[in-house]
Write a protein that holds these residues in place. Structure first.
Motif, mmCIF file in Angstrom:
data_model
loop_
_atom_site.group_PDB
_atom_site.id
_atom_site.type_symbol
_atom_site.label_atom_id
_atom_site.label_comp_id
_atom_site.label_asym_id
_atom_site.label_seq_id
_atom_site.Cartn_x
_atom_site.Cartn_y
_atom_site.Cartn_z
ATOM 1 N N GLY A 97 0.830 -1.197 0.000
ATOM 2 C CA GLY A 97 0.000 0.000 0.000
ATOM 3 C C GLY A 97 0.864 1.246 0.000
ATOM 4 N N LYS A 98 0.695 2.085 1.019
ATOM 5 C CA LYS A 98 1.499 3.301 1.139
ATOM 6 C C LYS A 98 2.718 3.099 2.042
ATOM 7 C CE LYS A 98 -2.338 6.514 0.347
ATOM 8 N NZ LYS A 98 -3.106 7.681 0.883
ATOM 9 N N ARG A 99 2.846 1.920 2.626
ATOM 10 C CA ARG A 99 3.959 1.650 3.541
ATOM 11 C C ARG A 99 5.143 1.075 2.769
ATOM 12 N NH1 ARG A 99 5.435 -2.738 7.268
ATOM 13 N NH2 ARG A 99 6.522 -1.827 9.058
ATOM 14 N N ARG A 100 6.323 1.629 3.033
ATOM 15 C CA ARG A 100 7.544 1.163 2.369
ATOM 16 C C ARG A 100 8.634 0.976 3.411
ATOM 17 N NH1 ARG A 100 10.168 4.578 -2.509
ATOM 18 N NH2 ARG A 100 8.299 3.753 -3.537
ATOM 19 N N VAL A 101 9.269 -0.193 3.388
ATOM 20 C CA VAL A 101 10.397 -0.451 4.276
ATOM 21 C C VAL A 101 11.569 -0.963 3.447
ATOM 22 C CG1 VAL A 101 8.945 -0.938 6.277
ATOM 23 C CG2 VAL A 101 9.647 -2.806 4.783
ATOM 24 N N THR A 102 12.773 -0.559 3.846
ATOM 25 C CA THR A 102 13.993 -0.974 3.162
ATOM 26 C C THR A 102 14.936 -1.603 4.175
ATOM 27 O OG1 THR A 102 13.792 0.781 1.504
ATOM 28 C CG2 THR A 102 15.975 -0.189 1.808
ATOM 29 N N TYR A 103 15.529 -2.727 3.804
ATOM 30 C CA TYR A 103 16.455 -3.387 4.719
ATOM 31 C C TYR A 103 17.582 -4.064 3.941
ATOM 32 C CZ TYR A 103 13.985 -7.771 3.625
ATOM 33 O OH TYR A 103 13.436 -8.850 2.986
ATOM 34 N N ALA A 104 18.623 -4.455 4.682
ATOM 35 C CA ALA A 104 19.774 -5.141 4.105
ATOM 36 C C ALA A 104 19.881 -6.543 4.691
ATOM 37 C CB ALA A 104 21.053 -4.356 4.385
ATOM 38 N N ASP A 112 24.527 -27.761 0.635
ATOM 39 C CA ASP A 112 23.259 -28.511 0.616
ATOM 40 C C ASP A 112 22.069 -27.614 0.279
ATOM 41 O OD1 ASP A 112 23.090 -27.025 2.916
ATOM 42 O OD2 ASP A 112 22.639 -28.705 4.251
ATOM 43 N N GLY A 113 22.332 -26.344 -0.054
ATOM 44 C CA GLY A 113 21.253 -25.420 -0.415
ATOM 45 C C GLY A 113 20.675 -24.662 0.748
ATOM 46 N N SER A 114 21.095 -24.972 1.979
ATOM 47 C CA SER A 114 20.626 -24.215 3.146
ATOM 48 C C SER A 114 21.382 -22.904 3.234
ATOM 49 C CB SER A 114 20.814 -25.024 4.422
ATOM 50 O OG SER A 114 22.193 -25.278 4.647
ATOM 51 N N LEU A 115 20.945 -22.021 4.110
ATOM 52 C CA LEU A 115 21.632 -20.742 4.221
ATOM 53 C C LEU A 115 21.537 -20.172 5.635
ATOM 54 C CD1 LEU A 115 19.274 -18.306 4.172
ATOM 55 C CD2 LEU A 115 19.206 -18.921 1.775
ATOM 56 N N LEU A 116 22.474 -19.280 5.906
ATOM 57 C CA LEU A 116 22.530 -18.494 7.132
ATOM 58 C C LEU A 116 22.413 -17.040 6.720
ATOM 59 C CD1 LEU A 116 23.360 -17.946 10.181
ATOM 60 C CD2 LEU A 116 25.729 -17.986 9.343
ATOM 61 N N ASP A 117 21.525 -16.280 7.367
ATOM 62 C CA ASP A 117 21.447 -14.868 7.011
ATOM 63 C C ASP A 117 21.297 -13.968 8.236
ATOM 64 O OD1 ASP A 117 18.172 -15.450 5.741
ATOM 65 O OD2 ASP A 117 18.587 -14.352 7.568
ATOM 66 N N VAL A 118 21.798 -12.761 8.080
ATOM 67 C CA VAL A 118 21.700 -11.723 9.096
ATOM 68 C C VAL A 118 21.122 -10.491 8.423
ATOM 69 C CG1 VAL A 118 22.971 -10.233 10.689
ATOM 70 C CG2 VAL A 118 23.679 -12.611 10.382
ATOM 71 N N HIS A 119 20.041 -9.948 8.976
ATOM 72 C CA HIS A 119 19.385 -8.822 8.312
ATOM 73 C C HIS A 119 18.825 -7.848 9.340
ATOM 74 C CE1 HIS A 119 15.277 -10.381 9.152
ATOM 75 N NE2 HIS A 119 15.883 -11.550 9.092
ATOM 76 N N ASN A 120 18.416 -6.689 8.857
ATOM 77 C CA ASN A 120 17.880 -5.662 9.761
ATOM 78 C C ASN A 120 16.451 -5.265 9.398
ATOM 79 O OD1 ASN A 120 18.368 -4.249 7.422
ATOM 80 N ND2 ASN A 120 19.575 -2.616 8.358
ATOM 81 N N ALA A 121 15.690 -6.212 8.866
ATOM 82 C CA ALA A 121 14.292 -5.929 8.518
ATOM 83 C C ALA A 121 13.524 -5.449 9.750
ATOM 84 C CB ALA A 121 13.622 -7.177 7.945
ATOM 85 N N ARG A 133 17.002 -22.712 6.821
ATOM 86 C CA ARG A 133 17.441 -21.336 7.002
ATOM 87 C C ARG A 133 17.608 -21.017 8.488
ATOM 88 N NH1 ARG A 133 16.188 -15.976 4.667
ATOM 89 N NH2 ARG A 133 14.787 -16.914 3.136
ATOM 90 N N ILE A 134 18.783 -20.472 8.820
ATOM 91 C CA ILE A 134 18.992 -19.893 10.146
ATOM 92 C C ILE A 134 19.104 -18.392 9.949
ATOM 93 C CG2 ILE A 134 20.525 -19.700 12.140
ATOM 94 C CD1 ILE A 134 21.370 -22.558 11.698
ATOM 95 N N GLY A 135 18.211 -17.647 10.562
ATOM 96 C CA GLY A 135 18.190 -16.209 10.370
ATOM 97 C C GLY A 135 18.325 -15.447 11.671
ATOM 98 N N VAL A 136 19.044 -14.339 11.608
ATOM 99 C CA VAL A 136 19.178 -13.440 12.749
ATOM 100 C C VAL A 136 18.721 -12.061 12.303
ATOM 101 C CG1 VAL A 136 20.792 -12.296 14.301
ATOM 102 C CG2 VAL A 136 21.060 -14.733 13.824
ATOM 103 N N ARG A 137 17.721 -11.517 12.995
ATOM 104 C CA ARG A 137 17.213 -10.184 12.667
ATOM 105 C C ARG A 137 17.727 -9.191 13.691
ATOM 106 N NH1 ARG A 137 11.969 -7.107 13.277
ATOM 107 N NH2 ARG A 137 11.392 -8.664 14.857
ATOM 108 N N MET A 138 18.443 -8.179 13.206
ATOM 109 C CA MET A 138 19.001 -7.144 14.072
ATOM 110 C C MET A 138 18.368 -5.818 13.686
ATOM 111 S SD MET A 138 22.976 -8.490 14.002
ATOM 112 C CE MET A 138 23.543 -7.317 15.240
#
Length: 242
Positions: A97-104, A112-121, A133-138
């Motif tokens: 809609g009118k909401r926009r968010v940007t993150y890295a 094996d196709g799995s992944l580890l990620d760190v992001h700031n969403a 997937r192992i994810g860390v959100r900061m």
């Protein structure tokens, strides 16, 4: 008075899942088209361009830019790889809609196709946890050097039965497309999505999936799930501390 105040909360948590069940579709099979990077950047906001500059300062090289539309959200993203480190990076702008968010996001791919990620969403993921997937959100950490360092630290400390591999930049978006397909199939296995894929490469939610998606984004469930995720992140970072 209390009943009047609670009525909207009850309505969102009871009626909301049925609306989500009827309207939401999850990408299951995707093919991304690359777009011109300069034109893509010109159409993004100042936050996106500033983060792009930070990635360049960290020596990440641009691989491609594309878009992922879904039922109610459009995600514009750019993919980057590092010339010496195995990590990949992504900048994403999600518009609802009118909401926009940007993150890295910084990602380590494994054989094996799995992944580890760190992001700031800023927002909690609507998806459940998955073994692939192992994810860390900061959230709130806008220093990309710190996010990148966190990924490197976790990659060195967390055990994984598969070898870490560099993102194959010659394959473009193909590894992302394969992971999205794997993630979607895992959602089916967990009872979150239906197995059928429509002509646009999307899957519908089950009632379980609609309930979890709604409760993760509505109060008080959003508060509870955020606290659980924060606890998980603290434990993960603490257990991997030297």
């Amino acid at each position: 008075m209390l009943a009047v105040l609670l009525l909207p909360v009850v309505a969102i948590n009871v009626i909301g899942p049925w609306l989500v069940l009827r309207t939401q579709r999850i990408p299951a099979r995707v093919r991304f088209n690359n777009t011109d990077h300069a034109r893509f950047l010109a159409d993004r906001g100042e936050v996106f361009r500033r983060l792009d500059e930070q990635l360049q300062a960290l020596e990440f090289a641009h691989v491609g830019s594309s878009v992922l539309p879904s039922s109610h959200t459009t995600s514009h993203f750019s993919l980057y790889v590092h010339p010496r480190d195995q990590a990949a990076a992504m900048l994403v702008t999600m518009t609802t809609g009118k909401r926009r968010v940007t993150y890295a996001e910084f990602t380590q791919l494994y054989a094996d196709g799995s992944l580890l990620d760190v992001h700031n969403a800023p927002s909690l993921s609507s998806y459940p946890s998955m073994p692939c997937r192992i994810g860390v959100r900061m959230t709130g950490v806008n220093n990309l050097k710190r996010l990148f360092s966190t990924l490197q630290h976790l990659r060195a400390c967390l055990p994984n039965s598969a070898a870490a591999i560099a993102y194959p930049k010659d394959q473009g978006f193909a590894p992302i497309e394969r992971f999205l397909a794997r993630e979607s199939d895992e959602l089916v296995a967990q009872g979150y999505c239906t197995p059928d894929i429509d002509s646009q490469g999307r899957r519908g939610l089950t009632l379980k999936g609609a309930l979890l998606l709604t409760w993760k984004n509505a109060w008080p469930g959003r508060l509870v799930f955020n606290l659980l995720e924060q606890r998980h992140t603290r434990l993960l970072l603490t257990s991997s501390a030297p």
